[in-house]
Scaffold this motif. Structure first.
Motif, PDB file in Angstrom:
ATOM      1  N   TYR A  78       1.106  -1.505  -0.022  1.00 35.05           N
ATOM      2  CA  TYR A  78      -0.060   0.043   0.075  1.00 35.05           C
ATOM      3  C   TYR A  78       0.922   1.319   0.469  1.00 35.05           C
ATOM      4  O   TYR A  78       1.357   1.565   1.040  1.00 35.05           O
ATOM      5  CB  TYR A  78      -0.971   0.110   1.123  1.00 35.05           C
ATOM      6  CG  TYR A  78      -1.932   1.389   1.208  1.00 35.05           C
ATOM      7  CD1 TYR A  78      -2.888   1.045   0.736  1.00 35.05           C
ATOM      8  CD2 TYR A  78      -1.831   2.215   2.465  1.00 35.05           C
ATOM      9  CE1 TYR A  78      -3.982   2.044   0.719  1.00 35.05           C
ATOM     10  CE2 TYR A  78      -2.838   3.380   2.105  1.00 35.05           C
ATOM     11  CZ  TYR A  78      -3.911   2.864   1.783  1.00 35.05           C
ATOM     12  OH  TYR A  78      -4.777   3.688   1.572  1.00 35.05           O
ATOM     13  N   ARG A 107      -4.767   3.094 -11.525  1.00 32.51           N
ATOM     14  CA  ARG A 107      -6.492   2.973 -11.852  1.00 32.51           C
ATOM     15  C   ARG A 107      -6.644   4.244 -11.951  1.00 32.51           C
ATOM     16  O   ARG A 107      -5.890   5.598 -11.809  1.00 32.51           O
ATOM     17  CB  ARG A 107      -6.776   2.628 -10.500  1.00 32.51           C
ATOM     18  CG  ARG A 107      -6.890   0.937 -10.377  1.00 32.51           C
ATOM     19  CD  ARG A 107      -6.886   0.898  -8.400  1.00 32.51           C
ATOM     20  NE  ARG A 107      -8.421   1.610  -8.447  1.00 32.51           N
ATOM     21  CZ  ARG A 107      -9.276   1.658  -7.033  1.00 32.51           C
ATOM     22  NH1 ARG A 107      -8.124   0.698  -6.422  1.00 32.51           N
ATOM     23  NH2 ARG A 107      -9.810   1.965  -7.173  1.00 32.51           N
ATOM     24  N   LYS A 114      -2.116  10.041  -2.820  1.00 33.61           N
ATOM     25  CA  LYS A 114      -3.254   9.626  -3.000  1.00 33.61           C
ATOM     26  C   LYS A 114      -2.515   8.058  -2.759  1.00 33.61           C
ATOM     27  O   LYS A 114      -1.299   8.122  -3.406  1.00 33.61           O
ATOM     28  CB  LYS A 114      -4.062   9.712  -3.813  1.00 33.61           C
ATOM     29  CG  LYS A 114      -5.514  10.631  -3.465  1.00 33.61           C
ATOM     30  CD  LYS A 114      -6.171   9.776  -4.122  1.00 33.61           C
ATOM     31  CE  LYS A 114      -7.429  10.713  -4.509  1.00 33.61           C
ATOM     32  NZ  LYS A 114      -8.856  10.396  -4.349  1.00 33.61           N
ATOM     33  N   PHE A 116      -2.555   3.558  -2.642  1.00 33.25           N
ATOM     34  CA  PHE A 116      -3.852   3.079  -3.114  1.00 33.25           C
ATOM     35  C   PHE A 116      -2.343   1.283  -2.968  1.00 33.25           C
ATOM     36  O   PHE A 116      -1.441   1.424  -2.739  1.00 33.25           O
ATOM     37  CB  PHE A 116      -3.378   2.801  -5.090  1.00 33.25           C
ATOM     38  CG  PHE A 116      -3.944   4.317  -5.581  1.00 33.25           C
ATOM     39  CD1 PHE A 116      -5.328   4.018  -6.037  1.00 33.25           C
ATOM     40  CD2 PHE A 116      -3.083   5.236  -5.647  1.00 33.25           C
ATOM     41  CE1 PHE A 116      -6.114   5.076  -5.702  1.00 33.25           C
ATOM     42  CE2 PHE A 116      -3.842   6.410  -5.725  1.00 33.25           C
ATOM     43  CZ  PHE A 116      -4.910   6.624  -6.017  1.00 33.25           C
ATOM     44  N   PHE A 157      -7.495  -1.630   2.709  1.00 33.57           N
ATOM     45  CA  PHE A 157      -6.452  -0.865   1.151  1.00 33.57           C
ATOM     46  C   PHE A 157      -7.336   0.192   0.694  1.00 33.57           C
ATOM     47  O   PHE A 157      -7.546   0.949  -0.201  1.00 33.57           O
ATOM     48  CB  PHE A 157      -5.968  -1.236   0.541  1.00 33.57           C
ATOM     49  CG  PHE A 157      -6.906  -2.274  -0.460  1.00 33.57           C
ATOM     50  CD1 PHE A 157      -6.827  -1.876  -1.874  1.00 33.57           C
ATOM     51  CD2 PHE A 157      -7.307  -3.400  -0.051  1.00 33.57           C
ATOM     52  CE1 PHE A 157      -7.700  -2.397  -2.849  1.00 33.57           C
ATOM     53  CE2 PHE A 157      -7.490  -4.705  -1.174  1.00 33.57           C
ATOM     54  CZ  PHE A 157      -8.024  -3.763  -2.218  1.00 33.57           C
ATOM     55  N   GLU A 158      -9.024  -0.316   1.132  1.00 33.22           N
ATOM     56  CA  GLU A 158     -10.392   1.386   0.099  1.00 33.22           C
ATOM     57  C   GLU A 158     -11.448   0.859   0.773  1.00 33.22           C
ATOM     58  O   GLU A 158     -12.062  -0.364   1.068  1.00 33.22           O
ATOM     59  CB  GLU A 158     -10.158   0.311  -0.953  1.00 33.22           C
ATOM     60  CG  GLU A 158     -10.981   1.281  -2.093  1.00 33.22           C
ATOM     61  CD  GLU A 158     -11.223   0.967  -3.434  1.00 33.22           C
ATOM     62  OE1 GLU A 158     -11.695   1.055  -4.492  1.00 33.22           O
ATOM     63  OE2 GLU A 158      -9.790  -0.148  -4.160  1.00 33.22           O
ATOM     64  N   TYR A 159     -11.824   2.188   1.127  1.00 31.26           N
ATOM     65  CA  TYR A 159     -13.291   2.321   1.263  1.00 31.26           C
ATOM     66  C   TYR A 159     -13.884   2.437   0.543  1.00 31.26           C
ATOM     67  O   TYR A 159     -13.719   2.348  -0.405  1.00 31.26           O
ATOM     68  CB  TYR A 159     -13.764   3.600   2.528  1.00 31.26           C
ATOM     69  CG  TYR A 159     -13.201   3.391   3.259  1.00 31.26           C
ATOM     70  CD1 TYR A 159     -13.370   3.566   4.421  1.00 31.26           C
ATOM     71  CD2 TYR A 159     -11.758   4.160   3.645  1.00 31.26           C
ATOM     72  CE1 TYR A 159     -13.076   2.997   5.855  1.00 31.26           C
ATOM     73  CE2 TYR A 159     -11.050   4.096   5.145  1.00 31.26           C
ATOM     74  CZ  TYR A 159     -11.969   3.270   5.809  1.00 31.26           C
ATOM     75  OH  TYR A 159     -11.355   3.371   7.747  1.00 31.26           O
ATOM     76  N   THR A 160     -15.341   1.440   0.702  1.00 33.23           N
ATOM     77  CA  THR A 160     -16.358   1.260  -0.707  1.00 33.23           C
ATOM     78  C   THR A 160     -17.426   1.713  -0.015  1.00 33.23           C
ATOM     79  O   THR A 160     -18.202   1.683   1.219  1.00 33.23           O
ATOM     80  CB  THR A 160     -16.256  -0.076  -1.185  1.00 33.23           C
ATOM     81  OG1 THR A 160     -16.825  -0.749  -0.424  1.00 33.23           O
ATOM     82  CG2 THR A 160     -15.512  -0.603  -1.709  1.00 33.23           C
ATOM     83  N   ILE A 164     -15.231  -2.165   3.690  1.00 34.35           N
ATOM     84  CA  ILE A 164     -13.346  -1.642   3.307  1.00 34.35           C
ATOM     85  C   ILE A 164     -13.508  -2.558   2.565  1.00 34.35           C
ATOM     86  O   ILE A 164     -13.271  -4.183   3.228  1.00 34.35           O
ATOM     87  CB  ILE A 164     -12.213  -1.734   4.859  1.00 34.35           C
ATOM     88  CG1 ILE A 164     -13.368  -0.083   5.547  1.00 34.35           C
ATOM     89  CG2 ILE A 164     -11.551  -1.030   4.469  1.00 34.35           C
ATOM     90  CD1 ILE A 164     -12.505   0.113   6.921  1.00 34.35           C
ATOM     91  N   LYS A 165     -12.512  -2.941   1.679  1.00 36.82           N
ATOM     92  CA  LYS A 165     -11.224  -3.975   0.627  1.00 36.82           C
ATOM     93  C   LYS A 165     -10.317  -4.259   1.534  1.00 36.82           C
ATOM     94  O   LYS A 165      -9.717  -2.964   2.161  1.00 36.82           O
ATOM     95  CB  LYS A 165     -11.484  -3.642  -0.865  1.00 36.82           C
ATOM     96  CG  LYS A 165     -12.590  -3.864  -1.457  1.00 36.82           C
ATOM     97  CD  LYS A 165     -12.143  -3.397  -2.807  1.00 36.82           C
ATOM     98  CE  LYS A 165     -13.606  -3.085  -3.874  1.00 36.82           C
ATOM     99  NZ  LYS A 165     -12.625  -2.660  -5.095  1.00 36.82           N
ATOM    100  N   LEU A 187      -5.964   2.334   6.699  1.00 35.80           N
ATOM    101  CA  LEU A 187      -5.369   1.680   5.606  1.00 35.80           C
ATOM    102  C   LEU A 187      -4.049   1.785   5.801  1.00 35.80           C
ATOM    103  O   LEU A 187      -3.625   2.738   5.826  1.00 35.80           O
ATOM    104  CB  LEU A 187      -5.990   2.216   4.358  1.00 35.80           C
ATOM    105  CG  LEU A 187      -8.228   2.530   4.300  1.00 35.80           C
ATOM    106  CD1 LEU A 187      -7.904   3.238   3.078  1.00 35.80           C
ATOM    107  CD2 LEU A 187      -8.639   1.720   4.570  1.00 35.80           C
TER     108      LEU A 187
END
Length: 280
Positions: A78, A107, A114, A116, A157-160, A164-165, A187
């Motif tokens: 990450y 992406r 940021k 990723f 690693f990612e909020y949706t 969280i993924k 994250l």
């Protein structure tokens, strides 16, 4: 050294063969490899072995360092974007030379600052270390080793919208639904988790708490005991209470809290009012 080869983008144990003003050289099997002075541990002598990370510098030469990057070839990491160019983005992975993500492997929205999840790999044509933010193609498809209830290492690693993924054991993908998250999640910081459910479409639901069939019964007991101890047999909690406060008070997720309330209501042990829960 026979047919041994340098493992680019990995840690290698190499022997010191030469010392110069600007660093030491290691036996890299086919060529000697420089470790610049600032990365040379104190007291290193010719003949010693060093564990070093090997990568390519900005002039494409193999170079070794005792610094530890955030990930090695074959791993997910990450990382934060340091620079954006027309060719791709450069990410901070803890080494002087940033890690390159080619334009085609980006992406959307990869902006400076940021972070990723990316997969670090060797480009087969150039032998250069690169990364891809298109992580799906690097995940394991066969999830047969995973079982419901199993403890795993998660890398969120990612909020949706759903939750969280998270990366599971550096190999699979799963989701922590919002109802399962009752503490602050950083994250990119590994955390312990559990496989809650493996769906028919092979998607994986995750949890931060161990899955136990006795958990709801335990939750009901905890909640009722707290009510018995409470002044006037009342607790100022409702189904709108903050999940973090519920967890710090009762040691359970909001989802389990709501199930416990439901169970106690059915048993006629409590009543619910706007300001809280009352023991009957």
């Amino acid at each position: 050294m026979g047919n041994r080869r340098l493992r680019m983008g990995q840690y290698n144990r190499l022997q010191v063969v030469k010392r110069l003003d600007f660093g030491i050289y290691l036996d890299g099997y086919e060529d000697e490899i420089l470790v610049p002075t600032r990365y040379v541990p104190e007291g290193v002598e010719i003949g010693d072995y060093l564990d070093v990370f090997v990568y390519r510098d900005s002039e494409d030469r193999a170079i070794a360092t005792t610094l530890e990057p955030a990930g090695t070839v074959g791993e997910f990491a990450y990382l934060t974007v340091n620079a954006v160019t027309s060719a791709g983005v450069f990410m901070d992975w803890g080494l002087p030379k940033d890690l390159f993500v080619p334009f085609k492997q980006q992406r959307d929205n990869m902006l400076v600052g940021k972070s990723f999840l990316v997969f670090i790999h060797l480009d087969s044509q150039t032998d250069r270390i690169m990364a891809s933010a298109k992580i799906d193609r690097f995940l394991e498809e066969d999830i047969s080793e995973l079982k419901e209830g199993m403890e795993v290492e998660l890398l969120p690693f990612e909020y949706t919208d759903l939750g969280i993924k998270a990366l599971i054991n550096q190999r699979y993908l799963g989701v922590l639904y919002h109802g399962e998250v009752f503490k602050n999640i950083d994250l990119g910081k590994p955390t312990k988790g559990y496989i809650k459910k493996i769906r028919e479409d092979q998607k994986i639901d995750l949890s931060l708490v161990e899955q136990s069939y006795n958990r709801i019964a335990d939750s009901k007991t905890v909640l009722y005991e707290k009510l018995v101890e409470a002044e006037n047999g009342m607790l100022p909690f409702t189904d709108k209470s903050d999940p973090a406060v519920i967890h710090s008070t009762f040691g359970m997720s909001k989802k389990d809290f709501k199930k416990a309330i439901g169970g106690l209501l059915k048993e006629g042990k409590i009543k619910l009012q706007e300001n809280g829960i009352y023991k009957i």
